[in-house]
Design an enzyme around this catalytic site. Structure first.
Site, PDB file in Angstrom:
ATOM      1  N   LEU A 125       0.843  -1.198   0.000  1.00  0.00           N
ATOM      2  CA  LEU A 125       0.000   0.000   0.000  1.00  0.00           C
ATOM      3  C   LEU A 125       0.875   1.244   0.000  1.00  0.00           C
ATOM      4  O   LEU A 125       1.970   1.251   0.566  1.00  0.00           O
ATOM      5  CB  LEU A 125      -0.913   0.014   1.230  1.00  0.00           C
ATOM      6  CG  LEU A 125      -1.856  -1.173   1.386  1.00  0.00           C
ATOM      7  CD1 LEU A 125      -2.963  -0.834   2.367  1.00  0.00           C
ATOM      8  CD2 LEU A 125      -2.465  -1.594   0.058  1.00  0.00           C
TER       9      LEU A 125
ATOM     10  N   GLY B 160       1.019  -5.270   1.085  1.00  0.00           N
ATOM     11  CA  GLY B 160       0.027  -5.276   0.004  1.00  0.00           C
ATOM     12  C   GLY B 160       0.566  -5.918  -1.270  1.00  0.00           C
ATOM     13  O   GLY B 160      -0.211  -6.453  -2.073  1.00  0.00           O
TER      14      GLY B 160
ATOM     15  N   ASN C 124       3.982  -7.942   6.452  1.00  0.00           N
ATOM     16  CA  ASN C 124       4.815  -7.408   7.539  1.00  0.00           C
ATOM     17  C   ASN C 124       4.157  -6.256   8.297  1.00  0.00           C
ATOM     18  O   ASN C 124       4.837  -5.464   8.944  1.00  0.00           O
ATOM     19  CB  ASN C 124       6.149  -6.919   6.948  1.00  0.00           C
ATOM     20  CG  ASN C 124       5.956  -5.802   5.931  1.00  0.00           C
ATOM     21  OD1 ASN C 124       5.025  -5.850   5.141  1.00  0.00           O
ATOM     22  ND2 ASN C 124       6.802  -4.800   5.954  1.00  0.00           N
ATOM     23  N   GLU C 125       2.814  -6.169   8.227  1.00  0.00           N
ATOM     24  CA  GLU C 125       2.113  -5.012   8.794  1.00  0.00           C
ATOM     25  C   GLU C 125       2.495  -4.740  10.251  1.00  0.00           C
ATOM     26  O   GLU C 125       2.638  -3.583  10.653  1.00  0.00           O
ATOM     27  CB  GLU C 125       0.593  -5.218   8.698  1.00  0.00           C
ATOM     28  CG  GLU C 125       0.002  -4.906   7.332  1.00  0.00           C
ATOM     29  CD  GLU C 125       0.212  -5.999   6.296  1.00  0.00           C
ATOM     30  OE1 GLU C 125       0.877  -7.002   6.617  1.00  0.00           O
ATOM     31  OE2 GLU C 125      -0.284  -5.842   5.168  1.00  0.00           O
TER      32      GLU C 125
HETATM   33  C1  LIG Z   1      -4.093  -1.749   7.499  1.00  0.00           C
HETATM   34  C2  LIG Z   1      -3.263  -1.552   6.271  1.00  0.00           C
HETATM   35  C3  LIG Z   1      -2.493  -2.726   5.744  1.00  0.00           C
HETATM   36  C4  LIG Z   1      -1.270  -2.254   5.114  1.00  0.00           C
HETATM   37  C5  LIG Z   1      -0.696  -2.846   4.110  1.00  0.00           C
HETATM   38  C6  LIG Z   1       0.510  -2.307   3.450  1.00  0.00           C
HETATM   39  O1  LIG Z   1       0.815  -2.687   2.358  1.00  0.00           O
HETATM   40  S1  LIG Z   1       1.416  -1.067   4.252  1.00  0.00           S
HETATM   41  C7  LIG Z   1       2.875  -0.822   3.240  1.00  0.00           C
HETATM   42  C8  LIG Z   1       3.947  -1.747   3.730  1.00  0.00           C
HETATM   43  N1  LIG Z   1       5.074  -1.689   2.852  1.00  0.00           N
HETATM   44  C9  LIG Z   1       6.320  -1.801   3.323  1.00  0.00           C
HETATM   45  O2  LIG Z   1       6.552  -1.953   4.503  1.00  0.00           O
HETATM   46  C10 LIG Z   1       7.410  -1.719   2.292  1.00  0.00           C
HETATM   47  C11 LIG Z   1       8.263  -0.530   2.533  1.00  0.00           C
HETATM   48  N2  LIG Z   1       9.275  -0.420   1.499  1.00  0.00           N
HETATM   49  C12 LIG Z   1      10.415  -1.164   1.497  1.00  0.00           C
HETATM   50  O3  LIG Z   1      10.641  -2.015   2.328  1.00  0.00           O
HETATM   51  C13 LIG Z   1      11.398  -0.871   0.402  1.00  0.00           C
HETATM   52  O4  LIG Z   1      11.070   0.378  -0.176  1.00  0.00           O
HETATM   53  C14 LIG Z   1      11.450  -1.926  -0.722  1.00  0.00           C
HETATM   54  C15 LIG Z   1      12.053  -3.221  -0.167  1.00  0.00           C
HETATM   55  C16 LIG Z   1      10.060  -2.198  -1.283  1.00  0.00           C
HETATM   56  C17 LIG Z   1      12.347  -1.377  -1.856  1.00  0.00           C
HETATM   57  O5  LIG Z   1      13.583  -1.002  -1.339  1.00  0.00           O
HETATM   58  P1  LIG Z   1      14.533  -0.019  -2.172  1.00  0.00           P
HETATM   59  O6  LIG Z   1      15.804   0.097  -1.402  1.00  0.00           O
HETATM   60  O7  LIG Z   1      14.598  -0.469  -3.568  1.00  0.00           O
HETATM   61  O8  LIG Z   1      13.721   1.366  -2.178  1.00  0.00           O
HETATM   62  P2  LIG Z   1      13.683   2.418  -0.981  1.00  0.00           P
HETATM   63  O9  LIG Z   1      13.357   1.777   0.334  1.00  0.00           O
HETATM   64  O10 LIG Z   1      14.923   3.238  -1.019  1.00  0.00           O
HETATM   65  O11 LIG Z   1      12.417   3.306  -1.372  1.00  0.00           O
HETATM   66  C18 LIG Z   1      12.418   4.160  -2.499  1.00  0.00           C
HETATM   67  C19 LIG Z   1      11.406   5.250  -2.276  1.00  0.00           C
HETATM   68  O12 LIG Z   1      10.103   4.678  -2.223  1.00  0.00           O
HETATM   69  C20 LIG Z   1       9.441   5.074  -1.030  1.00  0.00           C
HETATM   70  N3  LIG Z   1       8.582   3.975  -0.582  1.00  0.00           N
HETATM   71  C21 LIG Z   1       8.946   2.723  -0.293  1.00  0.00           C
HETATM   72  N4  LIG Z   1       7.875   1.987   0.061  1.00  0.00           N
HETATM   73  C22 LIG Z   1       6.800   2.817  -0.023  1.00  0.00           C
HETATM   74  C23 LIG Z   1       5.417   2.632   0.198  1.00  0.00           C
HETATM   75  N5  LIG Z   1       4.905   1.450   0.584  1.00  0.00           N
HETATM   76  N6  LIG Z   1       4.614   3.675   0.017  1.00  0.00           N
HETATM   77  C24 LIG Z   1       5.098   4.875  -0.356  1.00  0.00           C
HETATM   78  N7  LIG Z   1       6.407   5.099  -0.582  1.00  0.00           N
HETATM   79  C25 LIG Z   1       7.248   4.076  -0.421  1.00  0.00           C
HETATM   80  C26 LIG Z   1      10.573   5.366  -0.040  1.00  0.00           C
HETATM   81  O13 LIG Z   1      10.132   6.209   0.969  1.00  0.00           O
HETATM   82  C27 LIG Z   1      11.594   5.997  -0.951  1.00  0.00           C
HETATM   83  O14 LIG Z   1      11.186   7.333  -1.148  1.00  0.00           O
HETATM   84  P3  LIG Z   1      12.291   8.491  -1.402  1.00  0.00           P
HETATM   85  O15 LIG Z   1      13.293   8.374  -0.315  1.00  0.00           O
HETATM   86  O16 LIG Z   1      12.856   8.152  -2.749  1.00  0.00           O
HETATM   87  O17 LIG Z   1      11.453   9.739  -1.365  1.00  0.00           O
END
Ligand SMILES: CCC/C=C/C(=O)SCCNC(=O)CCNC(=O)[C@H](O)C(C)(C)COP(=O)([O-])OP(=O)([O-])OC[C@H]1O[C@@H](n2cnc3c(N)ncnc32)[C@H](O)[C@@H]1OP(=O)([O-])[O-]
Length: 303
Positions: free
Chosen positions: A109, A154, A178-179
């Site tokens: 998400l 998501g 991993n929520e």
């Molecule tokens: C109740 C609700 C249930 C929820 C469900 C969900 O899905 S909750 C979601 C749970 N999701 C997670 O926990 C996943 C969180 N993300 C990660 O773990 C890593 O980004 C990755 C492994 C997907 C990619 O690694 P990588 O080293 O290749 O990339 P990087 O880490 O360097 O990021 C690059 C840019 O993208 C940005 N950005 C990243 N994710 C999101 C996002 N979801 N959204 C928006 N933006 C996001 C990040 O801030 C950065 O921005 P910047 O600095 O350029 O402005």
């Protein structure tokens, strides 16, 4: 820090996002110029490229929402539209769902849709996510996920909603719900989708601990069905598709519905309450703070 359109953006992030965008865009444009398989014409939207092959009845659907294929409101909407379009075409029997961004299937998400917005926006966003899940989970088409990158939260839900999953063998390509690591809770229909794939005990452990599985472990626990070397994911997905398409459609479709309908109906009967739950949960100060801290950590992360 670089100043971009009035926003303070870390220079490192700009460089990283820029490089990924450039590489992804080059690949995308080259492929688009080549057209879809068997001379069929690609179609799609800004964030979803569809390469249909009328001869095999299989379409490859590629996500392209830089930098990390987060499921923004726009991407969710475009995915539903593309899916609906393929469902309405009698020629198509199967979809390979994959990413057009190197190294990322989907980051899940879009956290920026969930932070600092108003309740009406959260409700609209959640409804769009429900819509995509209901359609993807219940589609009569065979959907095989060719997971060519990281797939947390998501992103994992998207993959779990498909009929079969092939993951590229790279330790960076983690997958899981991993929520809890973000201080939030996977909704019941995320949980149900995982239970239906790997069973109750494995799901409970995975959800409580917010486990993100590397390929070998994902295969062992059953989150994915196959792990193959990078570069062979789409080929392996197409091979698997042959097996699924060898089954008469009506029998396979009724069986899919028999297996999935109760899970989908559970959300359908309480859709509005689920939206209200999400909105009130997300509107809490403590949740907003936790998400902001997490987002900030992602932004500050060393590349
Ligand atoms: C109740 C609700 C249930 C929820 C469900 C969900 O899905 S909750 C979601 C749970 N999701 C997670 O926990 C996943 C969180 N993300 C990660 O773990 C890593 O980004 C990755 C492994 C997907 C990619 O690694 P990588 O080293 O290749 O990339 P990087 O880490 O360097 O990021 C690059 C840019 O993208 C940005 N950005 C990243 N994710 C999101 C996002 N979801 N959204 C928006 N933006 C996001 C990040 O801030 C950065 O921005 P910047 O600095 O350029 O402005």
């Amino acid at each position: 820090m670089a100043l971009l359109a009035g926003l303070r953006v870390p220079a490192r992030s700009l460089l990283r996002a820029g490089a990924r965008l450039r590489d992804a865009a080059l690949g995308r444009w080259e492929r688009a110029a080549g057209g879809g398989g068997d001379g069929a014409r690609s179609f799609g939207s800004q964030r979803v490229l569809v390469e249909p092959d009328a001869a095999t009845g299989v379409a490859v659907m590629k996500l392209w929402n830089p930098p990390v294929n987060s499921l923004s409101l726009d991407l969710l909407t475009e995915l539903v539209i593309s899916l609906e379009k393929l469902e309405n075409e009698k020629t198509f029997r199967g979809i390979i769902l994959t990413s057009d961004l190197p190294g990322i299937f989907s980051a899940g998400l879009d956290l920026t849709e969930m932070c600092g917005r108003n309740p009406a926006h959260y409700a609209e966003y959640w409804k769009a996510l429900q819509e995509l899940w209901l359609r993807l989970y219940q589609t009569h088409l065979v959907v095989i996920a060719a997971i060519n990158g990281a797939s947390p939260a998501g992103g994992c839900l998207l993959a779990l909603s498909c009929d079969y999953r092939v993951l590229a063998d790279n330790p960076k390509f983690i997958i899981g719900l991993n929520e809890t690591l973000l201080g939030i809770v996977a909704p019941f229909w995320f949980k149900d989708t995982m239970i239906n794939t790997i069973g109750h005990r494995a799901t409970e452990r995975a959800l409580q601990l917010g486990l993100l599985f590397r390929p070998a472990e994902a295969l062992q626990v059953g989150v994915v069905d196959q792990v193959v070397p990078e570069g062979q994911v789409q080929g392996a997905a197409l091979s698997a598709m042959t097996q699924w398409l060898a089954i008469p459609d009506h029998a396979r479709q009724l069986t899919k519905s028999m297996m999935r309908k109760a899970t989908a109906d559970r959300l359908l009967t309480q859709r509005e309450a689920d939206i209200q739950n999400f909105v009130s949960f997300l509107s809490r100060d403590s949740i907003q703070k936790a998400l902001q801290v997490y987002l900030e950590k992602l932004r500050q992360k060393k590349g």
